[in-house]
Write an enzyme that holds these catalytic residues in place. Structure first.
Site: not given
Length: 490
Positions: A103, A319
């Site tokens: 992540d 992102d």
């Protein structure tokens, strides 16, 4: 992490995570193999159901990222790529393997502890789960220790029963899932790149979370993993800890291959290919940059000058943990009109916030390229096969969604996820505080320099998911939006 999985547009692929690690002042390279949970194209079944699941899932993903901006943990971007990619890391002496979600929007590495309450014992991903035993070679972090104080609210020492009490963490997710536990330090092993396509084992002491209790869908056996590996900017991240120990350069890159599956994720100084960069916005938690304009088919969209003035949160969020791309309503509507300018008679249908349509020709020949322009005269091209994803029977849906990320002052931000980042080498240089990218064949290789010796090594893409399949619509995880912190009372 930032946002969560992806539907028809997502790939059931495996991504190779290459860690470029340096010894003392040197950056070496290492490899982690990462799996992605969802396929690029939708399979059979109800389209509306698939899109609804994707929408719910991705809303959770980018919501979690934003919630992390204001978290007391000081920029724990909390799981952005939940479930999209996972890699196996080795922890302890002797070491054991743990599958963790990768992540880029969160910071903390955490794994489930032995005798964890609510943790699954089997996984629908076809992997063997392992629970970490801190009694082996781990050392519990106390409330009075620097790591605990630094990651407490406002940097103030927590109100603990005693200075020897374990330093606790709790992370809550948007769907009600959560993990609670305490911090420990132990040896983490990785593969250091030592030659062209060659690696050697290396290790470092890392402080991470030991999850003692899991709640909600996070513990569902269908998508269960052993934990999460965050790649955020905070000092608590594994990347920052390795850099502080002079083990690695604070530079990493990823290349997500949606054509053949797999890809590259590397830490270290990438010398080939070269990428053009844009400055990161300062004093924000995530990877924000200044977007200056959008064009469709070479024609600049006519938008108010204040469109990209995002108020308190500053800039556009890049992102890789978010699946889709989110635009403020006015930007979305203007872009939609431009994309379908040649097909004004095309019947558009709304499925769970997605605009979909039937099309039998080549989408790359029929639809325009969308180009985002950023500070520093750097552009990011998004091709029709990137922003239009196919379900079945020639049904395509738009991957750009109406609704930017809402900031505290009510301003909509732009959030660009994997939809625009796939099939590109994206480099995050946290030393120079810039981010850059270039269109690239992610099934090929890159070159990384070892700072100690000056040697340049080739790192190849890998795909460890051969023969592996997963039905995306059966496994969804909402992103993390809140996190609280305290001390554990034994």
């Amino acid at each position: 992490m930032a946002p969560a999985p992806r539907a028809s547009i997502f790939f059931s692929v495996l991504l190779v995570l290459l860690f470029a690690l340096l010894v003392e002042r040197a950056a070496a390279t290492g490899v982690f193999q990462v799996r992605r949970k969802f396929p690029r194209h939708g399979g059979g079944g109800d389209v509306a159901e698939h899109l609804a699941a994707l929408r719910r899932h991705d809303v959770g993903r980018h919501g979690r990222l934003l919630g992390a901006v204001d978290l007391p943990l000081g920029g724990v971007g909390l799981p952005t790529a939940t479930g999209l990619y996972y890699t196996q890391i080795e922890i302890g002496s002797p070491s054991k393997g743990y599958y963790v979600q990768v992540d880029t929007g969160s910071d903390i590495l955490w794994v489930n502890c032995i005798r964890c309450d609510g943790c699954p014992t089997t996984s629908g991903l076809g992997i063997e789960l392992t629970q970490y035993d801190p009694a082996g070679s781990g050392t519990t972090v106390g409330c009075d220790q620097e790591f605990c104080v630094a990651n407490s609210p406002n940097g103030l020492p927590p109100a603990c029963p005693s200075t020897s009490s374990p330093c606790q963490f709790r992370i809550a997710y948007g769907d009600g899932s959560s993990t609670t536990g305490f911090y420990v330090s132990d040896s983490v092993q990785y593969n250091q790149v030592s030659g062209n396509g060659q690696t050697t084992p290396s290790n470092a002491s890392i402080t991470f979370g030991c999850g003692a209790q899991l709640g909600g869908d996070l513990g569902s056996s269908s998508q269960a993993l052993d934990g999460i590996l965050g790649f955020g900017q905070a000092d608590s991240s594994m990347l920052s800890q390795l850099a502080a120990a002079r083990k690695v350069r604070k530079i990493f890159a990823h290349c997500l291959d949606t054509v053949h599956g797999g890809g590259i994720f590397a830490i270290g100084n990438v010398v080939q290919p070269k990428v053009k960069t844009t400055p990161l916005v300062q004093n924000v938690t995530h990877y924000n940059v200044n977007l200056q304009g959008i064009s469709v088919g070479g024609a600049t969209l006519q938008l108010p000058s204040s469109t990209f003035d995002s108020g308190d949160s500053k800039g556009t969020i890049i992102d890789s943990g978010t699946t889709l791309a989110y635009l403020p309503r006015e930007v979305y509507r203007t872009l939609l009109t431009a994309v379908f300018d040649k097909y004004q008679d095309l019947a558009l249908h709304n499925y769970q916030d997605f605009v979909c349509f039937q099309f039998s020709g080549s989408i790359d020949d029929g639809f325009p390229v969308v180009t985002f322009s950023f500070e520093g005269e750097i552009t990011l091209n998004v091709y029709p096969h990137d922003y239009l994803f196919q379900n079945e029977n020639d049904l395509y849906c738009m991957g750009f969604l109406d609704g930017g990320v809402q900031t505290k002052d009510g301003k909509d931000m732009v959030l660009l996820g994997d939809l625009v980042l796939s099939n590109k080498l994206v480099v995050y240089d946290l030393e120079k505080q810039v981010i850059g990218w270039a269109d690239y064949n992610c099934s090929s290789s890159i070159k990384i320099q070892d700072d100690k010796t000056g040697s340049v090594y080739t790192v190849d893409a890998q795909n460890i998911s051969a023969g592996w399949r997963f039905q995306w619509h059966k496994s969804l995880i909402l992103l993390l939006v809140t996190a609280t912190w305290s001390c554990l009372v034994l």
